[in-house]
Write an enzyme that holds these catalytic residues in place. Structure first.
Site, PDB file in Angstrom:
ATOM      1  N   LEU A  17       6.748   2.940   1.614  1.00  0.00           N
ATOM      2  CA  LEU A  17       7.661   1.803   1.689  1.00  0.00           C
ATOM      3  C   LEU A  17       8.787   2.031   2.691  1.00  0.00           C
ATOM      4  CD1 LEU A  17       7.972   0.895  -2.093  1.00  0.00           C
ATOM      5  CD2 LEU A  17       6.263   0.148  -0.434  1.00  0.00           C
TER       6      LEU A  17
ATOM      7  N   HIS B  52       9.363  -3.598   3.342  1.00  0.00           N
ATOM      8  CA  HIS B  52       8.892  -3.799   1.974  1.00  0.00           C
ATOM      9  C   HIS B  52      10.055  -4.139   1.047  1.00  0.00           C
ATOM     10  CE1 HIS B  52       5.711  -0.997   3.592  1.00  0.00           C
ATOM     11  NE2 HIS B  52       4.961  -1.945   3.078  1.00  0.00           N
TER      12      HIS B  52
ATOM     13  N   GLY C  99       4.947 -10.568   3.958  1.00  0.00           N
ATOM     14  CA  GLY C  99       5.752 -10.537   5.164  1.00  0.00           C
ATOM     15  C   GLY C  99       5.146 -11.336   6.305  1.00  0.00           C
TER      16      GLY C  99
ATOM     17  N   MET D  65       0.835  -1.202   0.000  1.00  0.00           N
ATOM     18  CA  MET D  65       0.000   0.000   0.000  1.00  0.00           C
ATOM     19  C   MET D  65       0.870   1.253   0.000  1.00  0.00           C
ATOM     20  SD  MET D  65      -3.470  -0.794   2.102  1.00  0.00           S
ATOM     21  CE  MET D  65      -2.782  -0.714   3.750  1.00  0.00           C
TER      22      MET D  65
ATOM     23  N   SER E  81       4.560   0.828   8.511  1.00  0.00           N
ATOM     24  CA  SER E  81       4.258   2.196   8.089  1.00  0.00           C
ATOM     25  C   SER E  81       3.597   2.984   9.215  1.00  0.00           C
ATOM     26  CB  SER E  81       3.346   2.172   6.856  1.00  0.00           C
ATOM     27  OG  SER E  81       3.960   1.475   5.794  1.00  0.00           O
TER      28      SER E  81
END
Length: 283
Positions: free
Chosen positions: A35, A39, A150, A32, A189
Site C-alpha cells: 500500500l 491506496h 482509482g 493487492m 506499487s
C-alpha cells in the site's frame, strides 16, 4: 478500535452481517497490498461514503499472465496493516489463494468483452478477465454498498463499472482521483522497482499528459502529437500506447471529436511497465 484481520470468507460474511444488522453501511477497497498513498486515498474516500471500511489484500494470480511478474509483486502485509490501522480501517480481508480459489482456477470466469481487448488488454491478454472475476468474487463475499477504485487504472475502472451495471451488482462504484508524487509521477506499487537513478526517465509519462492538455485547443491529432513528441524526446522510455478515448465507451475518438476525452498512456522504463491517464476537454 483495533483492526480486525480476517482470512476466512465465512468469518467475514458473519462479521459483516452483524454490522448490517446495526444498519451500518459498508465500503470495500480492493487492493493487492504494497500500500502507498494512492491506496490510502481510496481508504479516505471509502470512509467518506460508509460507516465501515473493508480493505481486501489479495495478490490475484489469475490477472497475471507472467508468473515472474506475479512472483515479483511485493508482499508487505505487516506494513500494510500498520498503515490501515492509522487510517481507522475496521476490517482487512487477507485470504490465501486457496481460500479464494479452493479448486484452483475457477472453471466459470467473467469475460471482460471487447472493451478489454484494447490497450492494457492487448498488452496483457486475459488480464481483465482475471480482474473482473476476482472483483465479482469480492463483491459477492463482502456485498458492499460502495467500492472504491482509482482513476489511474482508468480502463480497469471503466470495466468494473460496466461489470456492476451489466450484471446488476447492488454496489455503487466510487472513482477516486490519481495520487501523484511531488515530481508528478502517478503513484504505483511498481514505482519501487525502478532504479532511482532512472526514475527521471519515467517523468516523461506525466509530462506527455501535460503536453496533451496544453494542446487540446488544437484538436485530437495535434494534442496526441504533442504528447508523442515528449515521449520521443527520451530514448530510455519505450512507448506501448498513446491514445485518446471516449470516457463513456473507451473507444478511440476520431480526429474531429470535441468534448471530453481520456488520454491513456503506457510505457516501459527500466523494465517496469507504467500507465497513466488524464481527462481533457477538446473544444
Amino acid at each position: 478500535m483495533p483492526i480486525s484481520t480476517i482470512s476466512s470468507i465465512e468469518e467475514l460474511r458473519q462479521t459483516l452481517a452483524i454490522e448490517r444488522a446495526s444498519d451500518r453501511t459498508i465500503a470495500l477497497v480492493p487492493t493487492m497490498g504494497a500500500l502507498h498513498a494512492g491506496h490510502l486515498a481510496l481508504v479516505a474516500a471509502a470512509r467518506e461514503q460508509a460507516d465501515v471500511v473493508v480493505v481486501s489484500i489479495f495478490v490475484n494470480p489469475t490477472q497475471f499472465g507472467d508468473k515472474c511478474d506475479l512472483d515479483a509483486y511485493p508482499r508487505t502485509l505487516e506494513d500494510d496493516l500498520a498503515k490501515l490501522h492509522e487510517h481507522g480501517v475496521e476490517y482487512v480481508f487477507a485470504p490465501s489463494t486457496e481460500e479464494i480459489y479452493p479448486h484452483g482456477k475457477t472453471e466459470i470466469t467473467v469475460q471482460a468483452g471487447m472493451a478489454a481487448s484494447r490497450f492494457e488488454g492487448r498488452s496483457r491478454p486475459g488480464h481483465f478477465d482475471g480482474v473482473l472475476t476476482v472483483v465479482s468474487k469480492l463483491l459477492n463475499i463482502v456485498e458492499p454498498d460502495f467500492a472504491c477504485f482509482g482513476e489511474k487504472d482508468a480502463q480497469q475502472l471503466h470495466l468494473v463499472a460496466r461489470l456492476v451495471a451489466d450484471l446488476d451488482f447492488a454496489t455503487e462504484i466510487v472513482p477516486v482521483a490519481t495520487e501523484r508524487d511531488s515530481d508528478g509521477l502517478a503513484l504505483s506499487s511498481r514505482n519501487a522497482r525502478i532504479d532511482p537513478a532512472r526514475r527521471k526517465h519515467a517523468l516523461a509519462i506525466p509530462r506527455a499528459l501535460v503536453a496533451a492538455s496544453r494542446s487540446a485547443d488544437l484538436g485530437v491529432e495535434p494534442m496526441l502529437a504533442a504528447a508523442q513528441g515528449v515521449m520521443q524526446s527520451d530514448s530510455k522510455v519505450k512507448l506501448d500506447y498513446l491514445v485518446a478515448v471516449d470516457p463513456e465507451t473507451f473507444r478511440p475518438v476520431d480526429e474531429n471529436h470535441s468534448g471530453a476525452v481520456r488520454v491513456l498512456i503506457a510505457g516501459v522504463v527500466d523494465g517496469v511497465r507504467l500507465i497513466d491517464n488524464t481527462l481533457i476537454s477538446i473544444p
